[in-house]
Scaffold this motif. Structure first.
Motif, PDB file in Angstrom:
ATOM      1  N   GLN A 161       9.220   0.907  14.743  1.00 39.10           N
ATOM      2  CA  GLN A 161       8.624  -0.507  15.175  1.00 39.10           C
ATOM      3  C   GLN A 161       7.685  -0.478  16.144  1.00 39.10           C
ATOM      4  O   GLN A 161       8.072  -0.161  17.372  1.00 39.10           O
ATOM      5  N   GLY A 166       3.806  -5.714  15.225  1.00 39.12           N
ATOM      6  CA  GLY A 166       4.264  -6.181  13.823  1.00 39.12           C
ATOM      7  C   GLY A 166       4.172  -4.984  12.843  1.00 39.12           C
ATOM      8  O   GLY A 166       4.481  -5.268  11.668  1.00 39.12           O
ATOM      9  N   ARG A 167       3.926  -3.780  13.184  1.00 36.58           N
ATOM     10  CA  ARG A 167       3.566  -2.736  12.286  1.00 36.58           C
ATOM     11  C   ARG A 167       4.813  -1.885  12.407  1.00 36.58           C
ATOM     12  O   ARG A 167       5.195  -1.626  13.415  1.00 36.58           O
TER      13      ARG A 167
END
Length: 209
Positions: A161, A166-167
């Motif tokens: 992460q 948020g990827r």
């Protein structure tokens, strides 16, 4: 009795002050997201490449330096000792390993290389105070070494992460077998790549010069 009480009170005050100092040396997710950290073009390739190269186990940090084309210029890995979470300690450890693998860029007006940090740990992808301390340490180490502060990535049993972005993805993770370097996709610089450390190296208390 008076001396004993005074000593106990002084110890309590000192412990409280030390705890407050440690909490001040961490970054919250919102602070990190607002810091203008450059995005990785292909975070999966970067994570897969570092995972294949260093094979991190839980409590292992991998610091890597990328050039302006996102090619790997240098990297180092080391294990974190069981010490209190403190961004100052983490900063010193990161800076010590950066100094071993790559010259500083302090003479440049603008940083051209970017340092990123991959930290393999237990738990899930949610932010922890330990993550906040690593973020603080990475940002400060980059400033002292003349580098741009890049992504902070966690590697857990559930996957990887990029915090603040948020990827993420399920593989690689902290339990998956490392892939082949040739298949990882993380390119190295044309100059010889400098890599140091490994999961067995201990985090040393190195004072920043």
């Amino acid at each position: 009795m008076t001396f004993g009480f005074a000593s106990s009170a002084a110890t309590s005050i000192t412990a409280t002050a030390n705890s407050a100092s440690r909490l001040a040396r961490l970054l919250e997710p919102a602070e990190w997201a607002a810091a203008g950290i450059p995005l990785l073009r292909n975070p999966r390739e970067v994570v897969s490449g570092l995972h294949a190269r260093h094979r991190p186990a839980p409590a292992t940090a991998v610091v890597a330096v990328l050039d302006h084309e996102e090619r790997l210029a240098a990297s180092a890995s080391f294990s974190r000792r069981s010490t209190p979470v403190d961004g100052w300690e983490f900063r010193n450890a990161l800076l010590a390993h950066l100094r071993r693998v790559i010259p500083h860029d302090l003479r440049r007006r603008t940083p051209v290389r970017t340092a990123i940090l991959l930290y393999c740990r237990e738990g899930d992808e949610r932010w922890t105070e330990e993550d906040g301390a690593w973020m603080w340490g990475l940002r400060d180490a980059c400033t002292l070494h003349g580098l741009r502060c890049g992504a902070y990535i966690t590697l857990t049993g559930g996957g990887w992460q990029v915090l603040g972005e948020g990827r993420g993805g399920r593989r690689p993770n902290s339990t998956s077998a490392p892939g082949c370097l040739a298949d990882a996709g993380l390119e190295s610089d044309p100059v010889p790549l400098r890599t140091a450390g490994g999961a067995v190296d201990a985090l040393r208390r190195t004072a920043a010069r």
